[in-house]
Design an enzyme around this catalytic site. Structure first.
Site, PDB file in Angstrom:
ATOM      1  N   GLU A 209      17.777  12.307   2.251  1.00  0.00           N
ATOM      2  CA  GLU A 209      17.057  13.389   2.917  1.00  0.00           C
ATOM      3  C   GLU A 209      15.875  12.785   3.665  1.00  0.00           C
ATOM      4  OE1 GLU A 209      14.792  16.203   0.493  1.00  0.00           O
ATOM      5  OE2 GLU A 209      15.565  17.808   1.758  1.00  0.00           O
TER       6      GLU A 209
ATOM      7  N   VAL B   1      10.859  14.862  -8.422  1.00  0.00           N
ATOM      8  CA  VAL B   1       9.866  15.565  -9.255  1.00  0.00           C
ATOM      9  C   VAL B   1      10.556  16.693 -10.039  1.00  0.00           C
ATOM     10  CG1 VAL B   1       7.723  16.918  -9.253  1.00  0.00           C
ATOM     11  CG2 VAL B   1       7.952  14.958  -7.731  1.00  0.00           C
ATOM     12  N   GLY B   2      11.557  17.334  -9.423  1.00  0.00           N
ATOM     13  CA  GLY B   2      12.278  18.415 -10.097  1.00  0.00           C
ATOM     14  C   GLY B   2      12.911  17.961 -11.401  1.00  0.00           C
TER      15      GLY B   2
ATOM     16  N   GLU C 285      14.404  24.532  -6.918  1.00  0.00           N
ATOM     17  CA  GLU C 285      14.898  24.493  -5.536  1.00  0.00           C
ATOM     18  C   GLU C 285      14.528  23.123  -4.998  1.00  0.00           C
ATOM     19  OE1 GLU C 285      16.746  26.706  -4.238  1.00  0.00           O
ATOM     20  OE2 GLU C 285      16.228  28.662  -5.082  1.00  0.00           O
TER      21      GLU C 285
ATOM     22  N   CYS D 250      14.335  21.993   3.727  1.00  0.00           N
ATOM     23  CA  CYS D 250      15.388  21.616   2.771  1.00  0.00           C
ATOM     24  C   CYS D 250      16.757  22.024   3.283  1.00  0.00           C
ATOM     25  CB  CYS D 250      15.108  22.252   1.421  1.00  0.00           C
ATOM     26  SG  CYS D 250      14.810  24.015   1.542  1.00  0.00           S
TER      27      CYS D 250
ATOM     28  N   LYS E 185       0.643  27.232  -7.947  1.00  0.00           N
ATOM     29  CA  LYS E 185      -0.010  25.988  -7.559  1.00  0.00           C
ATOM     30  C   LYS E 185       0.561  25.564  -6.202  1.00  0.00           C
ATOM     31  CE  LYS E 185       0.656  21.788  -7.417  1.00  0.00           C
ATOM     32  NZ  LYS E 185      -0.052  21.298  -6.241  1.00  0.00           N
TER      33      LYS E 185
ATOM     34  N   GLY F  64      10.618  21.632  -4.532  1.00  0.00           N
ATOM     35  CA  GLY F  64      10.108  20.334  -4.095  1.00  0.00           C
ATOM     36  C   GLY F  64      11.200  19.303  -4.146  1.00  0.00           C
ATOM     37  N   SER F  65      10.804  18.063  -4.323  1.00  0.00           N
ATOM     38  CA  SER F  65      11.774  16.967  -4.277  1.00  0.00           C
ATOM     39  C   SER F  65      12.638  16.949  -5.531  1.00  0.00           C
ATOM     40  CB  SER F  65      11.027  15.647  -4.145  1.00  0.00           C
ATOM     41  OG  SER F  65      10.167  15.482  -5.250  1.00  0.00           O
ATOM     42  N   THR F  66      13.831  16.425  -5.383  1.00  0.00           N
ATOM     43  CA  THR F  66      14.746  16.303  -6.529  1.00  0.00           C
ATOM     44  C   THR F  66      14.129  15.392  -7.587  1.00  0.00           C
ATOM     45  OG1 THR F  66      16.664  16.777  -5.159  1.00  0.00           O
ATOM     46  CG2 THR F  66      17.079  15.562  -7.190  1.00  0.00           C
TER      47      THR F  66
HETATM   48  P1  TAP Z   1       7.125  17.229  -4.223  1.00  0.00           P
HETATM   49  O1  TAP Z   1       6.391  15.984  -4.037  1.00  0.00           O
HETATM   50  O2  TAP Z   1       8.211  17.275  -5.230  1.00  0.00           O
HETATM   51  O3  TAP Z   1       6.005  18.348  -4.518  1.00  0.00           O
HETATM   52  C1  TAP Z   1       6.308  19.697  -4.693  1.00  0.00           C
HETATM   53  C2  TAP Z   1       5.219  20.349  -5.523  1.00  0.00           C
HETATM   54  O4  TAP Z   1       5.241  19.789  -6.846  1.00  0.00           O
HETATM   55  C3  TAP Z   1       3.795  20.125  -5.016  1.00  0.00           C
HETATM   56  O5  TAP Z   1       3.031  21.279  -5.256  1.00  0.00           O
HETATM   57  C4  TAP Z   1       3.333  18.971  -5.883  1.00  0.00           C
HETATM   58  O6  TAP Z   1       1.920  18.892  -5.995  1.00  0.00           O
HETATM   59  C5  TAP Z   1       3.959  19.332  -7.200  1.00  0.00           C
HETATM   60  N1  TAP Z   1       4.071  18.213  -8.134  1.00  0.00           N
HETATM   61  C6  TAP Z   1       4.121  16.883  -7.866  1.00  0.00           C
HETATM   62  N2  TAP Z   1       4.205  16.167  -9.019  1.00  0.00           N
HETATM   63  C7  TAP Z   1       4.198  17.055 -10.043  1.00  0.00           C
HETATM   64  C8  TAP Z   1       4.272  16.938 -11.454  1.00  0.00           C
HETATM   65  N3  TAP Z   1       4.360  15.758 -12.064  1.00  0.00           N
HETATM   66  N4  TAP Z   1       4.240  18.060 -12.201  1.00  0.00           N
HETATM   67  C9  TAP Z   1       4.174  19.270 -11.612  1.00  0.00           C
HETATM   68  N5  TAP Z   1       4.099  19.448 -10.275  1.00  0.00           N
HETATM   69  C10 TAP Z   1       4.127  18.356  -9.491  1.00  0.00           C
HETATM   70  O7  TAP Z   1       7.853  17.723  -2.898  1.00  0.00           O
HETATM   71  P2  TAP Z   1       7.259  17.816  -1.428  1.00  0.00           P
HETATM   72  O8  TAP Z   1       7.240  16.474  -0.835  1.00  0.00           O
HETATM   73  O9  TAP Z   1       6.005  18.600  -1.448  1.00  0.00           O
HETATM   74  O10 TAP Z   1       8.361  18.734  -0.738  1.00  0.00           O
HETATM   75  C11 TAP Z   1       9.449  18.195  -0.118  1.00  0.00           C
HETATM   76  C12 TAP Z   1      10.726  18.388  -0.917  1.00  0.00           C
HETATM   77  O11 TAP Z   1      10.896  19.757  -1.267  1.00  0.00           O
HETATM   78  C13 TAP Z   1      11.971  18.025  -0.167  1.00  0.00           C
HETATM   79  O12 TAP Z   1      12.847  17.252  -0.960  1.00  0.00           O
HETATM   80  C14 TAP Z   1      12.627  19.372   0.134  1.00  0.00           C
HETATM   81  O13 TAP Z   1      14.002  19.342   0.323  1.00  0.00           O
HETATM   82  C15 TAP Z   1      12.234  20.154  -1.044  1.00  0.00           C
HETATM   83  N6  TAP Z   1      12.299  21.572  -0.739  1.00  0.00           N
HETATM   84  C16 TAP Z   1      13.289  22.316  -1.265  1.00  0.00           C
HETATM   85  C17 TAP Z   1      13.377  23.644  -0.967  1.00  0.00           C
HETATM   86  C18 TAP Z   1      14.482  24.452  -1.554  1.00  0.00           C
HETATM   87  S1  TAP Z   1      14.303  26.024  -1.419  1.00  0.00           S
HETATM   88  N7  TAP Z   1      15.492  23.924  -2.158  1.00  0.00           N
HETATM   89  C19 TAP Z   1      12.467  24.258  -0.134  1.00  0.00           C
HETATM   90  C20 TAP Z   1      11.460  23.475   0.393  1.00  0.00           C
HETATM   91  C21 TAP Z   1      11.379  22.136   0.076  1.00  0.00           C
HETATM   92  P3  TAP Z   1       1.003  17.981  -4.985  1.00  0.00           P
HETATM   93  O14 TAP Z   1       0.169  18.964  -4.312  1.00  0.00           O
HETATM   94  O15 TAP Z   1       0.195  17.088  -5.878  1.00  0.00           O
HETATM   95  O16 TAP Z   1       1.920  17.242  -4.099  1.00  0.00           O
END
Ligand code: TAP
Length: 454
Positions: free
Chosen positions: A356, A211-212, A229, A263, A154, A207-209
């Site tokens: 962050e 949602v994680g 991650e 990240c 996804k 993704g974000s901590t």
């Molecule tokens: P999120 O908002 O957490 O979204 C990540 C993914 O999760 C998206 O595909 C999102 O779908 C999905 N999602 C959201 N809510 C969900 C739920 N309730 N159930 C299942 N899936 C759900 O993060 P973001 O803003 O896209 O990314 C930024 C964050 O990612 C930062 O904190 C960054 O540090 C972290 N990140 C970490 C790493 C590693 S490797 N540690 C790498 C890259 C990024 P949608 O399409 O609906 O948003």
């Protein structure tokens, strides 16, 4: 049918409209993945390896097309986007060697033969963020497929285009129907369904901590396997004995790569106080030299932020009166631009220092000695990445061992190589991706004892 639009963050023009996958369609995809898995795990190791190599070849033949999609749909500078597409090819190639090397063990026991098998988990759900749509997709997809699982990915709603195309290339390369499926749509619908559905055996979430944590709680209800991650707030520690010219010249790239939407961004620069003034003198021209602009231009080093809402969030960390030491440039006009920005001196409770930002904002903080540098670096709930600049080998090793983070670079800023493990300490995640052991995260160990005595 509900649709969402993909918008070019540099021009604000609509690039594509993509249908949102519903919960019912997600369930149907999971059923297809379950059926396909029974056949996929039975494909002979050499044939599975060959199919993964063909998939890598198909990606390689479409590097320019994939890079173009990421330039238009995510605003990534074209040089970076080409590297990202190349990484998908390389990760597939690396793990194509795995099926034929998935050796179990033979353990000496009395009365028989004891052997272990690494069995695939089944169906793996891959939830991918918007910041690095291609590499992060490949880090889960390639080892999961190599281990004999089927995969449902996804992509983030804002950046689905490259994942959709990679899904088509998999089919063109001969990966059987249902083995790798891409379901664009909302996290709260498709992602949630992957977490909740009993036939999905493992979730890989980046993704974000925030949602994680929810994903982990959802997986706990079924004792579902999970790799996380998450976020980071990494330190770039510069000691007085370092090559200050190189440390300052490379610090902008370490903080502003992908417009800071990384990240692993080294968003806290910690500098030994005795060289702070000299370091800032060297850092200023390096920050001002960052080429921010049209992602389609080969000269561009930094593109726009992903959306207007995200730009507003990043800007909120730099309110009127914020301690801006200096900043680079950003284009006017359409696009979600934000200039590279250096904050110093910052208070220890300033959100720009503690949270962050996920944008091109970096803080500079002085420290007195080695112990203070380590204490500052560790004073965060995160632990993903970091860098150490010093010419003292002993200190480099001591500090590398003391900093609570998963990926450290000494006198450099590299962090993600497909052949080495990647992942976070503390609230930056759970488990490791990439490297020689990644298949362990996509298999269950089965122990079999065969009696040899009557
Ligand atoms: P999120 O908002 O957490 O979204 C990540 C993914 O999760 C998206 O595909 C999102 O779908 C999905 N999602 C959201 N809510 C969900 C739920 N309730 N159930 C299942 N899936 C759900 O993060 P973001 O803003 O896209 O990314 C930024 C964050 O990612 C930062 O904190 C960054 O540090 C972290 N990140 C970490 C790493 C590693 S490797 N540690 C790498 C890259 C990024 P949608 O399409 O609906 O948003």
């Amino acid at each position: 049918m509900s649709e969402f639009t993909v918008v070019n963050p540099a021009s604000e023009e609509i690039v594509a409209a993509v249908a949102r996958t519903t919960a019912g369609e997600t369930d149907a995809a999971i059923e297809r993945a379950v059926i396909a898995q029974a056949a996929w795990r039975a494909v002979a190791p050499a044939d599975r390896a060959g199919l993964l190599r063909a998939f890598a070849g198909a990606v390689d033949a479409h590097i320019e097309e994939l890079a173009g999609l990421e330039v238009a749909g995510a605003g990534h500078p074209v040089g970076q986007a080409r590297w990202e597409a190349g990484q998908v090819r390389d990760v597939l190639t690396y793990y194509s060697a795995a099926p034929e090397r998935a050796c179990g063990r033979q353990i000496p026991v009395a009365g028989g033969l004891d052997v272990t098998f690494a069995e695939p988990i089944g169906v793996v759900g891959l939830i991918v963020p918007w910041n690095f749509p291609m590499p992060i997709l490949s880090w889960g997809m390639a080892p999961a497929l190599a281990a004999g699982n089927t995969v449902i990915a996804k992509p983030a709603e804002m950046t689905p285009l490259t994942a959709i195309r990679i899904g088509e290339l998999a089919l063109e390369a001969g990966i059987p129907d249902g083995v790798f499926q891409v379901l664009p749509g909302k996290g709260s619908v498709v992602g949630q369904r992957l977490v909740d559905h009993p036939a999905v055996g493992k979730i890989v979430f980046t993704g974000s901590t925030e949602v994680g944590r929810e994903i982990m709680a959802g997986c706990a209800r079924r004792v579902k396997r999970v790799t996380l991650e998450l976020g980071g707030k990494s330190a770039n520690i510069v000691f007085a004995d370092a090559d200050l010219e190189r440390a300052a010249a490379t610090a902008p790239q370490a903080a502003f790569d992908n417009a800071g939407q990384d990240c692993c961004s080294r968003s806290r620069i910690l500098v030994q106080r005795s060289v702070l003034e000299k370091f800032m003198e060297l850092l200023e021209p390096a920050v001002k030299a960052v080429t921010v602009g049209d992602p389609a231009s080969a000269a561009t080093q930094m593109g726009p932020l992903i959306s207007a809402a995200h730009r507003d969030r990043v800007a909120s960390y730099v309110p009127d009166g914020a301690p801006v030491a200096f900043r680079g440039t950003a284009p006017d006009g359409p696009g979600h631009w934000y200039p590279p920005t250096v904050l110093a001196p910052v208070r220890m409770d300033d959100p720009a220092y503690t949270e962050e930002v996920f944008g091109p904002v970096v803080t500079v903080t002085p420290f007195e000695d080695e112990a203070a540098a380590v204490a500052l670096a560790n004073d965060t709930p995160y632990g993903l990445s970091g860098s150490i600049w010093t010419r003292d080998v002993g200190r480099a090793i001591r500090v590398a061992r003391a900093v609570e983070t998963g990926n450290l670079s000494v006198n450099s800023h590299s962090s993600v190589r497909y052949s080495t493990p990647f992942g976070g300490f503390k609230q930056s995640g759970l488990g490791r991706e990439l490297g020689p052991d990644a298949l362990d995260a996509f298999t269950e160990v089965k122990n079999v004892f065969i009696a040899t005595e009557g």
